[in-house]
Design a protein around this motif. Structure first.
Motif, PDB file in Angstrom:
ATOM      1  N   GLN A  14       0.834  -1.199   0.000  1.00 42.86           N
ATOM      2  CA  GLN A  14       0.000   0.000   0.000  1.00 42.86           C
ATOM      3  C   GLN A  14       0.873   1.257   0.000  1.00 42.86           C
ATOM      4  O   GLN A  14       1.946   1.294   0.640  1.00 42.86           O
ATOM      5  CB  GLN A  14      -0.886   0.037   1.247  1.00 42.86           C
ATOM      6  N   GLU A  15       0.400   2.255  -0.692  1.00 41.72           N
ATOM      7  CA  GLU A  15       1.096   3.547  -0.696  1.00 41.72           C
ATOM      8  C   GLU A  15       1.297   4.039   0.733  1.00 41.72           C
ATOM      9  O   GLU A  15       0.402   3.940   1.575  1.00 41.72           O
ATOM     10  CB  GLU A  15       0.272   4.573  -1.481  1.00 41.72           C
ATOM     11  N   SER A  19       8.193  -0.905   1.751  1.00 40.52           N
ATOM     12  CA  SER A  19       8.454  -2.025   0.841  1.00 40.52           C
ATOM     13  C   SER A  19       9.805  -2.615   1.220  1.00 40.52           C
ATOM     14  O   SER A  19      10.779  -1.866   1.390  1.00 40.52           O
ATOM     15  CB  SER A  19       8.509  -1.554  -0.611  1.00 40.52           C
ATOM     16  N   ILE A  20       9.848  -3.927   1.324  1.00 39.69           N
ATOM     17  CA  ILE A  20      11.108  -4.611   1.639  1.00 39.69           C
ATOM     18  C   ILE A  20      11.367  -5.653   0.564  1.00 39.69           C
ATOM     19  O   ILE A  20      10.588  -6.592   0.391  1.00 39.69           O
ATOM     20  CB  ILE A  20      11.070  -5.280   3.023  1.00 39.69           C
ATOM     21  N   VAL A  78      10.734   3.544   2.060  1.00 38.02           N
ATOM     22  CA  VAL A  78       9.698   4.068   2.952  1.00 38.02           C
ATOM     23  C   VAL A  78       9.677   5.588   2.899  1.00 38.02           C
ATOM     24  O   VAL A  78      10.743   6.219   3.002  1.00 38.02           O
ATOM     25  CB  VAL A  78       9.922   3.540   4.394  1.00 38.02           C
ATOM     26  N   PRO A  79       8.506   6.211   2.723  1.00 40.50           N
ATOM     27  CA  PRO A  79       7.251   5.548   2.390  1.00 40.50           C
ATOM     28  C   PRO A  79       7.193   5.176   0.919  1.00 40.50           C
ATOM     29  O   PRO A  79       7.767   5.865   0.063  1.00 40.50           O
ATOM     30  CB  PRO A  79       6.221   6.649   2.717  1.00 40.50           C
ATOM     31  N   SER A  80       6.514   4.104   0.616  1.00 36.29           N
ATOM     32  CA  SER A  80       6.381   3.673  -0.780  1.00 36.29           C
ATOM     33  C   SER A  80       5.411   4.602  -1.511  1.00 36.29           C
ATOM     34  O   SER A  80       4.419   5.071  -0.952  1.00 36.29           O
ATOM     35  CB  SER A  80       5.850   2.241  -0.838  1.00 36.29           C
ATOM     36  N   GLN A  81       5.734   4.832  -2.787  1.00 38.29           N
ATOM     37  CA  GLN A  81       4.915   5.705  -3.625  1.00 38.29           C
ATOM     38  C   GLN A  81       4.528   4.958  -4.903  1.00 38.29           C
ATOM     39  O   GLN A  81       5.267   4.066  -5.349  1.00 38.29           O
ATOM     40  CB  GLN A  81       5.698   6.968  -3.991  1.00 38.29           C
ATOM     41  N   PRO A  82       3.414   5.312  -5.514  1.00 36.49           N
ATOM     42  CA  PRO A  82       3.002   4.609  -6.748  1.00 36.49           C
ATOM     43  C   PRO A  82       4.073   4.626  -7.830  1.00 36.49           C
ATOM     44  O   PRO A  82       4.225   3.655  -8.572  1.00 36.49           O
ATOM     45  CB  PRO A  82       1.751   5.390  -7.179  1.00 36.49           C
ATOM     46  N   SER A 105       9.122  -7.729  -8.937  1.00 36.59           N
ATOM     47  CA  SER A 105       8.201  -6.717  -9.449  1.00 36.59           C
ATOM     48  C   SER A 105       7.409  -6.125  -8.289  1.00 36.59           C
ATOM     49  O   SER A 105       6.639  -6.830  -7.628  1.00 36.59           O
ATOM     50  CB  SER A 105       7.251  -7.347 -10.469  1.00 36.59           C
ATOM     51  N   LEU A 106       7.635  -4.859  -8.041  1.00 34.12           N
ATOM     52  CA  LEU A 106       6.951  -4.160  -6.946  1.00 34.12           C
ATOM     53  C   LEU A 106       5.767  -3.372  -7.493  1.00 34.12           C
ATOM     54  O   LEU A 106       5.906  -2.629  -8.471  1.00 34.12           O
ATOM     55  CB  LEU A 106       7.917  -3.207  -6.242  1.00 34.12           C
ATOM     56  N   THR A 107       4.616  -3.558  -6.861  1.00 32.33           N
ATOM     57  CA  THR A 107       3.435  -2.765  -7.179  1.00 32.33           C
ATOM     58  C   THR A 107       3.032  -2.009  -5.926  1.00 32.33           C
ATOM     59  O   THR A 107       2.778  -2.621  -4.882  1.00 32.33           O
ATOM     60  CB  THR A 107       2.263  -3.650  -7.642  1.00 32.33           C
ATOM     61  N   VAL A 108       2.984  -0.690  -6.041  1.00 30.46           N
ATOM     62  CA  VAL A 108       2.538   0.144  -4.923  1.00 30.46           C
ATOM     63  C   VAL A 108       1.119   0.594  -5.227  1.00 30.46           C
ATOM     64  O   VAL A 108       0.868   1.284  -6.224  1.00 30.46           O
ATOM     65  CB  VAL A 108       3.463   1.354  -4.719  1.00 30.46           C
ATOM     66  N   ILE A 109       0.221   0.181  -4.369  1.00 27.08           N
ATOM     67  CA  ILE A 109      -1.207   0.428  -4.589  1.00 27.08           C
ATOM     68  C   ILE A 109      -1.605   1.765  -3.980  1.00 27.08           C
ATOM     69  O   ILE A 109      -1.402   1.981  -2.790  1.00 27.08           O
ATOM     70  CB  ILE A 109      -2.026  -0.714  -3.963  1.00 27.08           C
ATOM     71  N   PRO A 110      -2.175   2.656  -4.806  1.00 33.37           N
ATOM     72  CA  PRO A 110      -2.553   3.986  -4.269  1.00 33.37           C
ATOM     73  C   PRO A 110      -3.668   3.873  -3.235  1.00 33.37           C
ATOM     74  O   PRO A 110      -4.482   2.957  -3.251  1.00 33.37           O
ATOM     75  CB  PRO A 110      -3.048   4.739  -5.508  1.00 33.37           C
TER      76      PRO A 110
END
Lengths: 110, 115
Positions: A14-15, A19-20, A78-82, A105-110
């Protein structure tokens, strides 16, 4: 034989959360470790690196941790962004040679 | 140019044909690498050039693959008698010099499809 392994092919976060991304290696001769980020249809771009004599390197939202005894490194965002949504490759450098993992593959969900 | 340039960006060829892939590194970069990424795989090292030294060809998968670097700048990767398993993205990277911690700058790659 794969000298650098990224065992998680994908990760969703989540945005705003952390993310690790994890990476394991087998070659104890690696001098440097690097993280690259790749967007579709583009080449990988350098993100952050760490010398084998360090255990942490920080650059803004990105921190890389190295655990030599476990032959493990991780990238924390941190913090993860889209806009962080991309494929992340870790690499180990042994002299002139760079050995890359298969990517996460990282997906950051808004 | 400002970055590493690769051409063509896409190449579709028939099995058995020869292909040439071109890489124009960043001006002044003495080290040049070729990698390929097959579907679901990591970046596989192919060949490395450093200045005027003999190239490290240890990653070339077969004698159908060859590469040269003219004048210490532009490099061409040639694949003869292409096979379907050669289908991949071929990436070129350059660096100022291949020393510890020196980061690589990648081009956008050539997507090769062998039918």
């Amino acid at each position: 034989d794969q000298q650098v392994k990224q065992n998680s092919p994908s990760l969703s976060v989540q945005e705003g959360r952390i993310s690790i991304l994890n990476c394991d290696y087998t070659n104890s001769m690696f001098d440097y470790f690097l993280w690259y980020k790749k967007y579709p249809a583009e080449g990988p771009t350098f993100l952050i690196s760490i010398s084998s004599i360090k255990d942490k390197n920080e650059d803004g939202r990105f921190t890389v941790f190295l655990n030599k005894s476990a032959k493990h490194l991780s990238l924390h965002i941190v913090p993860s962004q889209p806009g962080d949504s991309a494929v992340y490759f870790c690499a180990g450098q042994d002299g002139n040679q760079f050995y890359f993992g298969t990517g996460t593959s990282l997906t950051v969900i808004p | 140019g400002a970055g590493v340039s690769q051409s063509p960006s896409n190449k579709v060829t028939e099995k058995g044909k020869d292909v040439e892939l071109r890489c124009d590194p960043i001006s002044g970069h003495t080290a040049l690498y070729w990698y390929r990424q097959s579907l679901g795989q990591g970046l596989e090292f192919l060949i490395y050039f450093q200045g005027n030294s003999a190239p490290d060809k240890s990653g070339l998968p077969s004698d159908r693959f060859s590469a040269e670097r003219t004048g210490g700048s532009v490099s061409t990767l040639t694949i003869q008698r292409t096979q379907q398993e050669d289908s991949a993205v071929y990436l070129c990277a350059s660096s100022y010099r291949a020393v510890f911690g020196e980061k690589l700058f990648f081009g956008s790659g050539t997507q090769l499809s062998v039918l």
